[in-house]
Design a protein around this motif. Structure first.
Motif, mmCIF file in Angstrom:
data_model
loop_
_atom_site.group_PDB
_atom_site.id
_atom_site.type_symbol
_atom_site.label_atom_id
_atom_site.label_comp_id
_atom_site.label_asym_id
_atom_site.label_seq_id
_atom_site.Cartn_x
_atom_site.Cartn_y
_atom_site.Cartn_z
ATOM 1 N N TYR A 65 -15.360 17.136 -2.579
ATOM 2 C CA TYR A 65 -14.179 17.120 -1.716
ATOM 3 C C TYR A 65 -13.835 15.690 -1.325
ATOM 4 C CZ TYR A 65 -16.814 16.124 2.577
ATOM 5 O OH TYR A 65 -17.582 15.525 3.537
ATOM 6 N N ALA A 66 -12.639 15.534 -0.784
ATOM 7 C CA ALA A 66 -12.191 14.280 -0.192
ATOM 8 C C ALA A 66 -11.424 14.618 1.078
ATOM 9 C CB ALA A 66 -11.284 13.514 -1.146
ATOM 10 N N LEU A 67 -11.617 13.790 2.098
ATOM 11 C CA LEU A 67 -10.821 13.867 3.319
ATOM 12 C C LEU A 67 -10.124 12.526 3.491
ATOM 13 C CD1 LEU A 67 -13.240 15.652 5.816
ATOM 14 C CD2 LEU A 67 -11.333 16.648 4.534
ATOM 15 N N MET A 68 -8.852 12.583 3.860
ATOM 16 C CA MET A 68 -8.027 11.387 3.962
ATOM 17 C C MET A 68 -7.380 11.304 5.333
ATOM 18 S SD MET A 68 -6.258 12.226 0.324
ATOM 19 C CE MET A 68 -6.432 13.981 0.651
ATOM 20 N N VAL A 69 -7.200 10.061 5.808
ATOM 21 C CA VAL A 69 -6.599 9.782 7.113
ATOM 22 C C VAL A 69 -5.467 8.781 6.906
ATOM 23 C CG1 VAL A 69 -7.061 8.937 9.452
ATOM 24 C CG2 VAL A 69 -8.873 10.083 8.175
ATOM 25 N N PRO A 70 -4.314 8.988 7.550
ATOM 26 C CA PRO A 70 -3.234 8.020 7.401
ATOM 27 C C PRO A 70 -3.560 6.706 8.114
ATOM 28 C CG PRO A 70 -2.632 9.664 9.028
ATOM 29 C CD PRO A 70 -3.943 10.098 8.424
ATOM 30 N N THR A 71 -2.999 5.634 7.579
ATOM 31 C CA THR A 71 -3.093 4.314 8.187
ATOM 32 C C THR A 71 -1.790 3.588 7.873
ATOM 33 O OG1 THR A 71 -4.470 2.328 8.422
ATOM 34 C CG2 THR A 71 -4.234 3.217 6.200
ATOM 35 N N ALA A 72 -1.616 2.415 8.455
ATOM 36 C CA ALA A 72 -0.384 1.665 8.201
ATOM 37 C C ALA A 72 -0.610 0.182 8.463
ATOM 38 C CB ALA A 72 0.749 2.176 9.092
ATOM 39 N N GLN A 73 0.235 -0.608 7.871
ATOM 40 C CA GLN A 73 0.379 -2.020 8.204
ATOM 41 C C GLN A 73 1.809 -2.160 8.721
ATOM 42 O OE1 GLN A 73 -0.833 -3.720 4.342
ATOM 43 N NE2 GLN A 73 -2.323 -4.880 5.557
ATOM 44 N N ALA A 74 1.980 -1.866 10.006
ATOM 45 C CA ALA A 74 3.313 -1.826 10.605
ATOM 46 C C ALA A 74 4.043 -3.152 10.445
ATOM 47 C CB ALA A 74 3.212 -1.435 12.078
ATOM 48 N N GLN A 75 3.315 -4.264 10.513
ATOM 49 C CA GLN A 75 3.950 -5.579 10.402
ATOM 50 C C GLN A 75 4.561 -5.812 9.030
ATOM 51 O OE1 GLN A 75 0.721 -4.932 10.257
ATOM 52 N NE2 GLN A 75 -0.439 -6.523 9.216
ATOM 53 N N HIS A 76 4.130 -5.029 8.043
ATOM 54 C CA HIS A 76 4.675 -5.146 6.688
ATOM 55 C C HIS A 76 5.493 -3.914 6.288
ATOM 56 C CE1 HIS A 76 2.290 -8.715 6.132
ATOM 57 N NE2 HIS A 76 1.163 -8.055 6.344
ATOM 58 N N GLY A 77 5.580 -2.947 7.178
ATOM 59 C CA GLY A 77 6.321 -1.729 6.862
ATOM 60 C C GLY A 77 5.663 -0.880 5.795
ATOM 61 N N LEU A 78 4.311 -0.930 5.732
ATOM 62 C CA LEU A 78 3.589 -0.221 4.676
ATOM 63 C C LEU A 78 2.771 0.931 5.231
ATOM 64 C CD1 LEU A 78 2.243 -3.275 2.646
ATOM 65 C CD2 LEU A 78 4.272 -1.885 2.162
ATOM 66 N N ARG A 79 2.829 2.041 4.540
ATOM 67 C CA ARG A 79 1.946 3.178 4.809
ATOM 68 C C ARG A 79 0.761 3.109 3.867
ATOM 69 N NH1 ARG A 79 5.743 8.554 4.961
ATOM 70 N NH2 ARG A 79 6.683 8.151 6.993
ATOM 71 N N GLY A 80 -0.377 3.598 4.350
ATOM 72 C CA GLY A 80 -1.551 3.667 3.509
ATOM 73 C C GLY A 80 -2.346 4.912 3.811
ATOM 74 N N LEU A 81 -3.388 5.087 3.053
ATOM 75 C CA LEU A 81 -4.269 6.231 3.231
ATOM 76 C C LEU A 81 -5.702 5.730 3.170
ATOM 77 C CD1 LEU A 81 -3.615 9.251 3.554
ATOM 78 C CD2 LEU A 81 -4.008 9.513 1.125
ATOM 79 N N ASN A 82 -6.507 6.114 4.150
ATOM 80 C CA ASN A 82 -7.933 5.824 4.126
ATOM 81 C C ASN A 82 -8.660 7.029 3.556
ATOM 82 O OD1 ASN A 82 -7.934 3.245 5.245
ATOM 83 N ND2 ASN A 82 -8.042 4.028 7.332
ATOM 84 N N LEU A 83 -9.440 6.791 2.524
ATOM 85 C CA LEU A 83 -10.305 7.842 1.995
ATOM 86 C C LEU A 83 -11.522 7.885 2.906
ATOM 87 C CD1 LEU A 83 -11.084 9.973 -0.005
ATOM 88 C CD2 LEU A 83 -11.774 8.186 -1.595
#
Length: 153
Positions: A65-83
């Motif tokens: 399985y994998a569980l993922m959590v949202p993250t962001a670099q607001a200063q760059h306007g980027l969304r990311g995902l932490n595994l």
């Protein structure tokens, strides 16, 4: 051999298997796991979800399985995902299933318009570190944390 597996979004019926595998992941790292079906159900299925999950099955058997959590670099306007978690049952390691789960995580991230995926690992888990590098993840400091850019900034 990964064609023998199904990787899909977690459903509520999968939560008991997630608890067992999360406990196994904790034991692998020497952690005192306190996985709880109620908390996983809340975090995976509330609106909005706090976690996203994927489960791999080999027939009717849970395989990882994998569980993922949202993250962001607001200063760059980027969304990311932490595994947050990735786990493959011990007897199925080495057959490419971990790589297939990570690829499914990347596909999920792209579907959320994420620009990157981050993965952290134990400093002593050199096997995972090598696997992440082989999949195009770059080491970041402090580490070991790895990042793969999915689309340019």
């Amino acid at each position: 051999m990964t064609s023998d597996f199904e990787i899909r979004a977690v459903t509520q019926a999968d939560v008991p298997d997630l608890v067992v595998m999360s406990d196994a992941l904790g034991a692998f790292h020497g952690d005192d796991s306190r996985a709880c079906a109620d908390a996983l159900t809340r975090d995976l299925f509330d609106t909005p979800p706090w976690l996203w999950g994927l489960i791999a099955r080999h027939g009717s058997r849970p395989a990882g399985y994998a569980l993922m959590v949202p993250t962001a670099q607001a200063q760059h306007g980027l969304r990311g995902l932490n595994l947050h978690h990735i786990f493959v049952v011990p007897d199925l390691r080495g057959c490419g299933l971990g790589r297939a789960i990570i690829t499914a995580v990347e596909d999920h991230a792209r579907g959320l318009d994420c620009a990157y995926v981050n993965i952290g690992t134990d400093p002593d888990n050199t096997g995972a570190q090598a696997a992440y590098r082989a999949m195009g993840y770059a080491l970041r400091n402090p580490g070991p944390t790895f990042r793969k850019v999915l689309k340019p900034a």
